[in-house]
Scaffold this motif. Structure first.
Motif, short mmCIF file in Angstrom:
data_model
loop_
_atom_site.label_atom_id
_atom_site.label_comp_id
_atom_site.label_asym_id
_atom_site.label_seq_id
_atom_site.Cartn_x
_atom_site.Cartn_y
_atom_site.Cartn_z
N LYS A 18 0.85 -1.19 0.00
CA LYS A 18 0.00 0.00 0.00
C LYS A 18 0.89 1.24 0.00
CE LYS A 18 -3.90 -0.21 0.52
NZ LYS A 18 -4.70 -0.28 1.75
N ALA A 38 -4.01 4.48 -6.84
CA ALA A 38 -3.97 5.27 -5.62
C ALA A 38 -3.29 4.54 -4.45
CB ALA A 38 -5.37 5.74 -5.25
N ALA A 39 -4.06 4.22 -3.39
CA ALA A 39 -3.45 3.64 -2.19
C ALA A 39 -2.95 2.21 -2.40
CB ALA A 39 -4.46 3.67 -1.03
N THR A 84 -13.81 -0.84 -2.42
CA THR A 84 -13.80 0.12 -1.32
C THR A 84 -13.56 -0.60 0.01
OG1 THR A 84 -16.18 -0.03 -0.85
CG2 THR A 84 -15.49 1.48 -2.61
N ARG A 85 -13.40 0.16 1.06
CA ARG A 85 -13.13 -0.42 2.38
C ARG A 85 -14.34 -1.18 2.92
NH1 ARG A 85 -9.11 1.02 5.73
NH2 ARG A 85 -10.52 0.93 7.51
N THR A 89 -9.44 -3.76 1.26
CA THR A 89 -8.31 -3.01 0.72
C THR A 89 -7.04 -3.21 1.53
OG1 THR A 89 -9.05 -1.09 2.01
CG2 THR A 89 -9.81 -1.25 -0.27
N TRP A 108 -2.84 8.70 -0.67
CA TRP A 108 -3.74 8.74 -1.82
C TRP A 108 -5.15 8.35 -1.41
CZ3 TRP A 108 -1.32 11.26 -5.34
CH2 TRP A 108 0.03 11.04 -5.61
N CYS A 109 -6.13 8.86 -2.13
CA CYS A 109 -7.53 8.53 -1.89
C CYS A 109 -8.00 7.59 -3.00
CB CYS A 109 -8.37 9.80 -1.88
SG CYS A 109 -10.12 9.51 -1.57
N GLY A 110 -8.51 6.42 -2.63
CA GLY A 110 -8.94 5.44 -3.61
C GLY A 110 -8.13 4.17 -3.51
N HIS A 111 -8.65 3.10 -4.12
CA HIS A 111 -8.02 1.79 -3.97
C HIS A 111 -8.09 1.03 -5.30
CE1 HIS A 111 -7.86 2.30 0.41
NE2 HIS A 111 -9.07 2.83 0.29
#
Length: 294
Positions: A58, A243-244, A101-102, A193, A62-65
């Motif tokens: 990871k 992103a992440a 998403t989480r 994630t 960053w925002c998003g996965h």
């Protein structure tokens, strides 16, 4: 139907400009920025065949996965691989990609979706893991039968598709609390994630040359994420290392009869308290490593 597949899964040599593949073609790492991380499976998937990856690394800030899905586009047809899988790739048509998403990855049929539920997608809505449980899934003591069956079932069944569950569930790095963390992966209590989570995509054939796309997270089917996909043309898996999510690794799924190596590993793992106890056994180091990491 338990499919019989023998192809070694790899990433396609055509990918986003920020992606670097390892020498085996099974690990994809985004080396800079947060975008241009779109990857494809090297070969098209067969019906019921899962393309399974594990989140290796990871990157904070960053925002998003991770994003994952299918495309009917031949990777070789791209002059330039799209910067983003969503919306760049999906806007070109014949691609179905969804962001992991989480918390909100379950799909609920449209007929069951509350009118004011936000975050819906075509063909279904995403839900979290707090859905009300059906009464018939609890026994007389109030225990959840679905959770119990998750620990005992050896295969994942999606309509007429049968997939061995052995490799589908993420595992923590061997350590002091690995036996606790492993159970959290098994029950999907950890965010999808998280590092070591395993996420896969496959399609299930339907009538008239169509198919439904299913996303699997740590051995649990999230439902039909896209319905009515034309399956007459080859479908490649799409993985956006976004992103992440910085690095992912392909996990090879063993179909049919297990190898002797796998049978030995399962027998050892079944009869120990937790993975760190493997170090106490008088076994070759190579076998210990296999039992702890696979």
């Amino acid at each position: 139907m338990e499919p019989q597949f023998d192809q070694f899964m790899q990433f396609h040599p055509i990918h986003g400009t920020n992606v670097r593949l390892d020498n085996t073609g099974t690990q994809a790492t985004r080396v800079e920025s947060f975008a241009n991380g779109v990857c494809f499976s090297k070969a098209p998937l067969k019906p019921g065949e899962i393309f399974l990856i594990e989140i290796e690394e990871k990157e904070l800030g960053w925002c998003g996965h991770l994003r994952i899905g299918l495309t009917a586009r031949d990777p070789k047809s791209f002059e330039v691989v799209p910067e983003y899988s969503i919306p760049d790739l999906t806007d070109q048509g014949n691609s179905w990609v969804f962001a992991i998403t989480r918390n909100h990855n379950k799909v609920m049929e449209e007929a069951d979706v509350p009118e004011n539920l936000d975050g819906g997608l075509a063909g279904g809505h995403r839900l979290g893991r707090g859905e009300a449980e059906d009464e018939d899934q609890r026994n007389g003591d109030g225990h959840n039968l679905k959770t119990k069956s998750f620990f005992t079932d050896t295969h994942l069944y999606i309509e007429n598709v049968c997939i061995p569950k052995d490799k589908l569930v993420g595992r923590s790095r061997p350590g002091r609390f690995s036996h606790i963390l492993d159970d959290l992966y098994k029950t999907n209590a950890l965010p999808p994630t998280a590092r070591r989570s395993r996420i896969g995509v496959l399609y299930v054939p339907k009538a008239q040359g169509l198919a439904d796309m299913h996303i699997i997270i740590n051995g649990e089917d999230m439902g039909a994420s896209a319905k009515g996909i034309p399956a007459t043309n080859p479908l490649h898996a799409v993985v956006d290392v976004f992103a992440a999510t910085k690095s992912v690794r392909i996990v090879q799924v063993e179909y049919g009869f297990s190898s002797l190596q796998t049978l030995c590993r399962k027998a050892i793992q079944k009869n120990i308290v937790h993975r760190m106890a493997i170090d106490w056994l008088e076994l070759p180091e190579t076998l210990k490593h296999l039992c702890k990491y696979e």
